[in-house]
Write an enzyme that holds these catalytic residues in place. Structure first.
Site, PDB file in Angstrom:
ATOM      1  N   CYS A 138      63.981   0.163  88.454  1.00 39.18           N
ATOM      2  CA  CYS A 138      65.322   0.587  88.877  1.00 39.18           C
ATOM      3  C   CYS A 138      66.368   0.155  87.865  1.00 39.18           C
ATOM      4  O   CYS A 138      66.773  -1.016  87.832  1.00 39.18           O
ATOM      5  CB  CYS A 138      65.634  -0.002  90.256  1.00 39.18           C
ATOM      6  SG  CYS A 138      67.289   0.368  90.814  1.00 39.18           S
ATOM      7  N   CYS A 141      69.714  -0.993  89.420  1.00 35.31           N
ATOM      8  CA  CYS A 141      69.706  -2.351  89.986  1.00 35.31           C
ATOM      9  C   CYS A 141      69.672  -3.409  88.883  1.00 35.31           C
ATOM     10  O   CYS A 141      70.396  -4.396  88.950  1.00 35.31           O
ATOM     11  CB  CYS A 141      68.473  -2.574  90.869  1.00 35.31           C
ATOM     12  SG  CYS A 141      67.963  -1.191  91.855  1.00 35.31           S
ATOM     13  N   ASP A 142      68.832  -3.218  87.898  1.00 43.79           N
ATOM     14  CA  ASP A 142      68.551  -4.301  86.945  1.00 43.79           C
ATOM     15  C   ASP A 142      69.186  -4.130  85.571  1.00 43.79           C
ATOM     16  O   ASP A 142      69.186  -5.073  84.777  1.00 43.79           O
ATOM     17  CB  ASP A 142      67.018  -4.443  86.780  1.00 43.79           C
ATOM     18  CG  ASP A 142      66.342  -4.759  88.104  1.00 43.79           C
ATOM     19  OD1 ASP A 142      66.995  -5.409  88.947  1.00 43.79           O
ATOM     20  OD2 ASP A 142      65.189  -4.366  88.311  1.00 43.79           O
TER      21      ASP A 142
END
Ligand code: NAP
Length: 316
Positions: A138, A141-142
């Site tokens: 992701c 997200c990261d």
């Protein structure tokens, strides 16, 4: 008295939420169950550029939030719980029974499966061990964790390219490793990726391993043509190699294609009367938010007609 729903929707991504909007507006007694947060993969899309009506694009989490709110406005009931098993009807007039991760089973005259799909794994040495320690599925997200770092994106589809472009906001260098000499992604994404000074292409190569002691330090790649191996120094690896359907709940119950996607007709009917499917879990050509919402609208309308026919209240 038993709580029997007209329609239970399993899955709260764009297709499930749209089915919820339609079923609630049809005044069906409808429950949507979702094991996590509603929004599905839209939650991990930074910007969705191809959902009509938003000339400047729309943030995935915003779109998901607005869809949930819109469904709530029409009275859709949403419960956070996991559906574990669907027990078929004993006769047409009987309801389906849906067993949950907790609490009593639900009863429903019709079921809409909107369980979506999950990210595929590379299944190479180091992937599992370094997952969450540099290996990610992701970028939204990261990505911010890789400010000034070198990262590798594996895959050549829309997700890989979109996320590689997104990662250039943070990373020093983004290397796209793809097994073919050409990319699968939409041409507009290819143009942007090739134009980016931060993106390097490593085409015709497969990832054979990920190495590092405490965190990712390198990605091992091998040329498909020559078999030559090389090591790419990397602080992170984003694995974007497509999806597999979340269809376990209907395995052995409805017809699936060899890849496990649910077979439906144009009305989103599966091989079992009263079970409908929509969105990424369905066998189809194009998996996008816009096609998921279209599927959801059709599935809910088909389910509504089915329930009204059972009740004898259909408009003829
Ligand atoms: P995808 O379109 O299935 O592409 C997966 C990519 O990974 C392909 O290039 C594939 O290579 C490669 N791949 C598959 N297995 C591999 C393996 N074991 N090792 C190395 N490479 C492997 O998946 P996606 O990009 O995640 O997209 C999924 C769906 O969402 C698509 O329908 C896509 O259009 C849609 N999507 C749309 C948007 C958008 O419209 N903005 C954004 C994201 C996703 P091959 O090409 O050789 O098969």
């Amino acid at each position: 008295m038993e709580n029997i729903y007209d329609i239970v929707i399993i899955g709260g991504g764009p297709s499930g939420l749209t089915a919820g909007i339609y079923a609630s507006r049809a005044r069906m007694k409808t429950l949507l169950i979702e094991k996590m947060e509603c929004g599905g993969q839209a939650l991990v899309c930074d910007t969705i550029e191809n959902f009509p009506g938003f000339p400047g694009g729309i943030k995935g989490p915003d779109l998901a939030d607005w869809m949930s709110k819109q469904a709530g406005r029409f009275g859709l009931e949403i419960k956070t719980v996991e559906a574990k098993r669907i027990i078929p009807k004993e006769s047409e007039k009987e309801p389906f029974s849906i067993e949950l991760s907790e609490g009593p089973a639900l009863k429903a005259s019709a079921v809409v499966i909107a369980t979506g799909a999950k990210w595929n794994k590379l299944k190479v040495p180091g992937e599992k061990e370094l997952s969450g320690r540099g290996v990610s599925y992701c970028a939204t997200c990261d990505g911010p964790l890789f400010k000034g770092k070198d990262v590798v994106v594996v895959g050549g589809g829309d997700t890989a390219l979109e996320d590689a472009i997104f990662l250039t906001k943070f990373a020093n260098k983004v290397t796209i490793v793809h097994r073919r000499d050409k990319l699968r992604a939409a041409k507009i994404l290819q143009e942007r990726a090739f134009a980016s000074k931060k993106i390097e292409m490593c085409l015709g190569a497969v990832c054979t391993g990920i190495s590092g002691k405490a965190r990712v330090e390198a990605v091992l790649v091998k040329s498909v043509k020559t078999g030559e191996e090389k090591t790419l120094k990397a602080d992170g690896v984003f694995v974007m190699i497509g999806l597999s359907p979340n269809s376990d709940i209907v395995k052995g119950l409805v017809d699936l294609c060899p890849k496990g996607y649910i077979k439906t007709d144009e009305e989103m009917k599966t091989s079992v009367d009263g079970i409908f499917a929509c969105g990424d879990v369905r066998m189809k050509m194009l998996r996008q938010v816009v096609t998921a919402t279209g599927d959801g609208a059709i599935a809910a309308t088909s389910a509504e007609h089915y329930v009204e026919r059972l009740k004898g209240t259909e408009y003829k």
